[in-house]
Design an enzyme around this catalytic site. Structure first.
Site, PDB file in Angstrom:
ATOM      1  N   ASP A   1       0.812  -1.224   0.000  1.00  0.00           N
ATOM      2  CA  ASP A   1       0.000   0.000   0.000  1.00  0.00           C
ATOM      3  C   ASP A   1       0.840   1.265   0.000  1.00  0.00           C
ATOM      4  O   ASP A   1       0.431   2.300   0.529  1.00  0.00           O
ATOM      5  CB  ASP A   1      -0.966   0.022   1.204  1.00  0.00           C
ATOM      6  CG  ASP A   1      -1.896  -1.179   1.197  1.00  0.00           C
ATOM      7  OD1 ASP A   1      -2.269  -1.621   0.094  1.00  0.00           O
ATOM      8  OD2 ASP A   1      -2.218  -1.678   2.282  1.00  0.00           O
TER       9      ASP A   1
ATOM     10  N   LYS B   1       1.796   2.300  -5.005  1.00  0.00           N
ATOM     11  CA  LYS B   1       2.430   1.843  -6.242  1.00  0.00           C
ATOM     12  C   LYS B   1       1.539   2.147  -7.449  1.00  0.00           C
ATOM     13  O   LYS B   1       2.015   2.525  -8.508  1.00  0.00           O
ATOM     14  CB  LYS B   1       2.686   0.326  -6.178  1.00  0.00           C
ATOM     15  CG  LYS B   1       3.606  -0.086  -5.032  1.00  0.00           C
ATOM     16  CD  LYS B   1       3.680  -1.594  -4.867  1.00  0.00           C
ATOM     17  CE  LYS B   1       2.415  -2.238  -4.357  1.00  0.00           C
ATOM     18  NZ  LYS B   1       2.015  -1.888  -2.992  1.00  0.00           N
TER      19      LYS B   1
ATOM     20  N   GLY C   1      -4.576  -4.185  -3.753  1.00  0.00           N
ATOM     21  CA  GLY C   1      -5.568  -3.150  -4.044  1.00  0.00           C
ATOM     22  C   GLY C   1      -4.800  -1.903  -4.416  1.00  0.00           C
ATOM     23  O   GLY C   1      -4.168  -1.292  -3.568  1.00  0.00           O
ATOM     24  N   HIS C   2      -4.786  -1.575  -5.704  1.00  0.00           N
ATOM     25  CA  HIS C   2      -4.006  -0.427  -6.183  1.00  0.00           C
ATOM     26  C   HIS C   2      -4.962   0.679  -6.605  1.00  0.00           C
ATOM     27  O   HIS C   2      -5.870   0.451  -7.391  1.00  0.00           O
ATOM     28  CB  HIS C   2      -3.108  -0.838  -7.348  1.00  0.00           C
ATOM     29  CG  HIS C   2      -2.087  -1.878  -6.971  1.00  0.00           C
ATOM     30  ND1 HIS C   2      -1.218  -2.446  -7.846  1.00  0.00           N
ATOM     31  CD2 HIS C   2      -1.801  -2.448  -5.764  1.00  0.00           C
ATOM     32  CE1 HIS C   2      -0.434  -3.314  -7.216  1.00  0.00           C
ATOM     33  NE2 HIS C   2      -0.793  -3.340  -5.951  1.00  0.00           N
TER      34      HIS C   2
ATOM     35  N   GLN D   1       1.933  -5.892  -3.355  1.00  0.00           N
ATOM     36  CA  GLN D   1       2.407  -6.008  -1.970  1.00  0.00           C
ATOM     37  C   GLN D   1       3.701  -5.176  -1.800  1.00  0.00           C
ATOM     38  O   GLN D   1       3.977  -4.308  -2.607  1.00  0.00           O
ATOM     39  CB  GLN D   1       2.640  -7.465  -1.555  1.00  0.00           C
ATOM     40  CG  GLN D   1       1.381  -8.283  -1.397  1.00  0.00           C
ATOM     41  CD  GLN D   1       0.779  -8.750  -2.711  1.00  0.00           C
ATOM     42  OE1 GLN D   1       1.439  -9.368  -3.507  1.00  0.00           O
ATOM     43  NE2 GLN D   1      -0.486  -8.466  -2.927  1.00  0.00           N
TER      44      GLN D   1
HETATM   45  P1  GDP Z   1      -0.865   0.458  -3.560  1.00  0.00           P
HETATM   46  O1  GDP Z   1      -1.484  -0.821  -3.129  1.00  0.00           O
HETATM   47  O2  GDP Z   1       0.600   0.491  -3.292  1.00  0.00           O
HETATM   48  O3  GDP Z   1      -1.163   0.841  -4.990  1.00  0.00           O
HETATM   49  O4  GDP Z   1      -1.504   1.604  -2.632  1.00  0.00           O
HETATM   50  P2  GDP Z   1      -3.061   1.754  -2.217  1.00  0.00           P
HETATM   51  O5  GDP Z   1      -3.810   2.226  -3.382  1.00  0.00           O
HETATM   52  O6  GDP Z   1      -3.541   0.529  -1.522  1.00  0.00           O
HETATM   53  O7  GDP Z   1      -2.958   2.865  -1.089  1.00  0.00           O
HETATM   54  C1  GDP Z   1      -2.439   4.129  -1.346  1.00  0.00           C
HETATM   55  C2  GDP Z   1      -3.521   5.171  -0.998  1.00  0.00           C
HETATM   56  O8  GDP Z   1      -2.943   6.461  -0.942  1.00  0.00           O
HETATM   57  C3  GDP Z   1      -4.601   5.282  -2.052  1.00  0.00           C
HETATM   58  O9  GDP Z   1      -5.804   5.591  -1.436  1.00  0.00           O
HETATM   59  C4  GDP Z   1      -4.125   6.456  -2.919  1.00  0.00           C
HETATM   60  O10 GDP Z   1      -5.176   7.096  -3.604  1.00  0.00           O
HETATM   61  C5  GDP Z   1      -3.550   7.340  -1.874  1.00  0.00           C
HETATM   62  N1  GDP Z   1      -2.457   8.214  -2.308  1.00  0.00           N
HETATM   63  C6  GDP Z   1      -1.501   7.984  -3.236  1.00  0.00           C
HETATM   64  N2  GDP Z   1      -0.582   8.965  -3.230  1.00  0.00           N
HETATM   65  C7  GDP Z   1      -0.968   9.834  -2.274  1.00  0.00           C
HETATM   66  C8  GDP Z   1      -0.406  11.034  -1.764  1.00  0.00           C
HETATM   67  O11 GDP Z   1       0.651  11.498  -2.156  1.00  0.00           O
HETATM   68  N3  GDP Z   1      -1.103  11.651  -0.751  1.00  0.00           N
HETATM   69  C9  GDP Z   1      -2.261  11.167  -0.258  1.00  0.00           C
HETATM   70  N4  GDP Z   1      -2.855  11.837   0.724  1.00  0.00           N
HETATM   71  N5  GDP Z   1      -2.804  10.025  -0.698  1.00  0.00           N
HETATM   72  C10 GDP Z   1      -2.158   9.366  -1.683  1.00  0.00           C
HETATM   73  P1  IMO Z   2      -0.916  -4.069  -2.280  1.00  0.00           P
HETATM   74  O1  IMO Z   2      -0.498  -4.601  -3.616  1.00  0.00           O
HETATM   75  C1  IMO Z   2      -0.869  -4.566   2.061  1.00  0.00           C
HETATM   76  C2  IMO Z   2      -0.893  -8.665   3.583  1.00  0.00           C
HETATM   77  C3  IMO Z   2      -2.125  -9.121   4.320  1.00  0.00           C
HETATM   78  C4  IMO Z   2      -1.509 -10.117   5.287  1.00  0.00           C
HETATM   79  C5  IMO Z   2      -0.415 -10.760   4.452  1.00  0.00           C
HETATM   80  C6  IMO Z   2      -0.791 -12.077   3.812  1.00  0.00           C
HETATM   81  O2  IMO Z   2      -2.204  -3.359  -2.286  1.00  0.00           O
HETATM   82  O3  IMO Z   2       0.200  -3.310  -1.657  1.00  0.00           O
HETATM   83  P2  IMO Z   2      -2.336 -12.725   1.760  1.00  0.00           P
HETATM   84  O4  IMO Z   2      -3.804 -12.511   1.520  1.00  0.00           O
HETATM   85  O5  IMO Z   2      -1.469 -12.117   0.714  1.00  0.00           O
HETATM   86  O6  IMO Z   2      -1.975 -14.150   2.018  1.00  0.00           O
HETATM   87  O7  IMO Z   2      -2.035 -11.960   3.143  1.00  0.00           O
HETATM   88  O8  IMO Z   2      -0.089  -9.808   3.439  1.00  0.00           O
HETATM   89  N1  IMO Z   2      -1.141  -8.122   2.230  1.00  0.00           N
HETATM   90  C7  IMO Z   2      -1.081  -6.825   1.920  1.00  0.00           C
HETATM   91  N2  IMO Z   2      -0.889  -5.750   2.702  1.00  0.00           N
HETATM   92  N3  IMO Z   2      -1.013  -4.427   0.728  1.00  0.00           N
HETATM   93  C8  IMO Z   2      -1.180  -5.488  -0.065  1.00  0.00           C
HETATM   94  O9  IMO Z   2      -1.195  -5.405  -1.417  1.00  0.00           O
HETATM   95  C9  IMO Z   2      -1.265  -6.762   0.519  1.00  0.00           C
HETATM   96  N4  IMO Z   2      -1.457  -8.012   0.047  1.00  0.00           N
HETATM   97  C10 IMO Z   2      -1.363  -8.830   1.097  1.00  0.00           C
HETATM   98  O10 IMO Z   2      -2.759  -8.058   4.990  1.00  0.00           O
HETATM   99  O11 IMO Z   2      -0.900  -9.431   6.345  1.00  0.00           O
HETATM  100 MG    MG Z   3      -2.934  -1.507  -1.797  1.00  0.00          MG
END
Ligand code: GDP
Ligand code: IMO
Ligand code: MG
Length: 432
Positions: free
Chosen positions: A13, A16, A40-41, A232
């Site tokens: 998270d 990316k 979840g991106h 991840q």
């Molecule tokens: P990923 O799994 O690495 O793609 O990240 P996620 O989407 O799960 O979580 C990142 C969260 O931060 C999302 O809700 C984005 O919309 C938000 N986000 C990304 N860049 C920024 C930033 O620079 N500032 C803020 N406040 N939110 C951001």
């Molecule tokens: P993105 O791509 C954050 C964590 C789960 C758990 C562990 C194992 O959005 O960054 P799993 O279901 O993969 O066997 O769970 O890994 N986990 C993540 N945490 N971002 C993710 O993906 C994750 N995918 C798995 O919360 O601790």
């Molecule tokens: Mg994510």
């Protein structure tokens, strides 16, 4: 040599998705190479928010090919739902998406195994998986005997294979329950229903399925610009992360070659994505975790709730010991520091520069999860800034203390900062 990798250097998270979307404009192909719908991106542009789990975050640029490579595990129902949602939003994916026939398939028994084995009682804490069947599917892949790949969906013996696997799984599933109460919740698998459902999914997925390995190798030979999207984060890597509180794939830079089929010498730029602080979802040690109002303030300001499971994310200060480790591991050429805006309004900000383990200062990341659980972070405290920085677009326009924070972070990690993100939208980005 024209590949760029986007790798999370923390526990996932790191945002990316935003950077992949941004960098896609400079590429011909975007490849997702490991993980599954545990990811979840989030991508935000034109005021609209899109959430992607399996489909590469480059899908919004219609002239770029999105490939789901062989190292990914695919839940067909999940990917079809994503395809439908994208179509409803008017995103053109018909000609742009290619799914590897070598990718493994997640079945209902994998989700059930995930549910039953998340908390076995073997460890004091549950792994806290996303319950998407990811671990069990990878386990079957390595075990081979009961695994099926996307290509198998189209073979004449598919139904027979599913029936045979269901018979075995119906024997083993009840045995995975840790007590009678849990065992009573295990329902037998309905092989015929699963066959019917999956043949239906297969038909709908057919236009997208192909030999992604050849496609990727041709792209490499043609010296196309390829962007690789990690899922991840490196600390969740099954070999190099905080085992056993990890995911079941190589989610650090180490996994790019295996998952995509691209040779290591083709990689040019490896962008390590970090948050300006740290978050983690699920169980496992987290040295800089904040259980106080500061942690809650970060959670509120950063809206730190899981994209997939909606769980509140655990929040803490930036851990430079961990990121120094993962950035070296993945060979990051640069850092992209995300969500810097979330740190506006703190009087002081801490960076963890070393750990104290059993009274001794250590600067390395311990391999043993129990050691990691015992370390105490050694912090350096820097002055904060109060300005709202979400409108800043040039590095020099950032508050002095924000620049000092980034400089120190970069110095302790040992990598240059190339990108700074100050908000979720595409344009809220500073290229240094
Ligand atoms: P990923 O799994 O690495 O793609 O990240 P996620 O989407 O799960 O979580 C990142 C969260 O931060 C999302 O809700 C984005 O919309 C938000 N986000 C990304 N860049 C920024 C930033 O620079 N500032 C803020 N406040 N939110 C951001
Ligand atoms: P993105 O791509 C954050 C964590 C789960 C758990 C562990 C194992 O959005 O960054 P799993 O279901 O993969 O066997 O769970 O890994 N986990 C993540 N945490 N971002 C993710 O993906 C994750 N995918 C798995 O919360 O601790
Ligand atoms: Mg994510």
């Amino acid at each position: 040599m024209a590949a760029t990798c986007v790798i999370g250097l923390q526990w996932g998270d790191e945002a990316k998705g935003k950077i992949v979307d941004l960098l896609t404009a400079q590429n011909d192909v975007v490849v997702r190479y490991q993980g599954g719908s545990n990811a979840g991106h989030t991508v935000v542009f034109d005021g609209k928010k899109y959430k992607l789990s399996l489909i590469p975050s480059g899908v919004f640029r219609s002239d770029v090919k999105s490939v789901i490579a062989s190292g990914v595990v695919i839940d067909p129902a999940a990917i079809l739902q994503e395809i439908d949602t994208l179509r409803q939003s008017g995103v053109e994916i018909e000609k742009n998406l290619l799914i590897s026939e070598r990718a493994h398939v997640i079945f209902p028994w994998h989700r059930e195994e995930d549910r039953l084995m998340n908390d076995t009682g073997v460890r004091s804490e549950a792994i806290g998986t996303t319950m998407r069947g990811i671990g069990p599917c990878y386990r079957d892949k390595v075990g081979r005997s009961t695994a099926l790949r996307i290509g198998d969906l189209y073979r004449a013996d598919f139904a027979d294979k599913v029936r045979a696997i269901c018979a075995l799984k119906n024997q083993s599933l009840p045995g995975l329950a840790r007590n009678e109460e849990v065992r009573a919740t295990v329902k037998p698998l309905d092989a015929e229903q699963i066959v019917k459902d999956y043949l239906g999914y297969a038909e709908r997925l057919r236009p997208f399925v192909g030999d992604a390995v050849n496609y990727i190798l041709d792209a490499v030979d043609a010296d196309k610009k390829i962007l690789l999207e990690g899922a991840q984060g490196s600390l969740l890597d099954v070999d190099y992360g905080t085992f056993p509180y990890v995911t079941s794939s190589n989610s650090s830079g180490i996994g790019v070659c295996a998952g995509s089929g691209i040779r290591a010498t083709f990689f040019k730029r490896i962008v390590g994505i970090v948050k300006a602080y740290t978050t983690r979802v699920g169980g496992g040690p987290f040295p800089t975790e904040l259980h106080d109002e500061i942690g809650q303030k970060i959670r509120d300001r950063g809206n730190e709730y899981g994209t997939v499971t909606k769980r509140p994310r655990r929040c803490g200060w930036f851990d430079a010991v961990a990121v120094r480790y993962t950035s070296r591991l993945g060979g990051a050429t640069e850092l992209s520091v995300m969500l810097l805006d979330v740190l506006s309004g703190f009087d002081t900000i801490n960076i963890c520069v070393a750990y104290e383990l059993d009274g001794k200062r250590v600067e390395y990341f311990p391999s043993d999860v129990d050691d990691l659980a015992r370390v105490k972070p050694i912090y350096e405290t820097l002055p904060g800034w109060s300005e709202d920085i979400t409108g800043v677009r040039k590095y020099e326009d950032l508050p002095e203390n924000a620049k000092k924070y980034l400089d120190r972070l970069s110095e302790v990690v040992g990598k240059p900062v190339a990108i700074v993100s100050v908000g979720p939208s595409r344009d809220q980005t500073i290229i240094k």
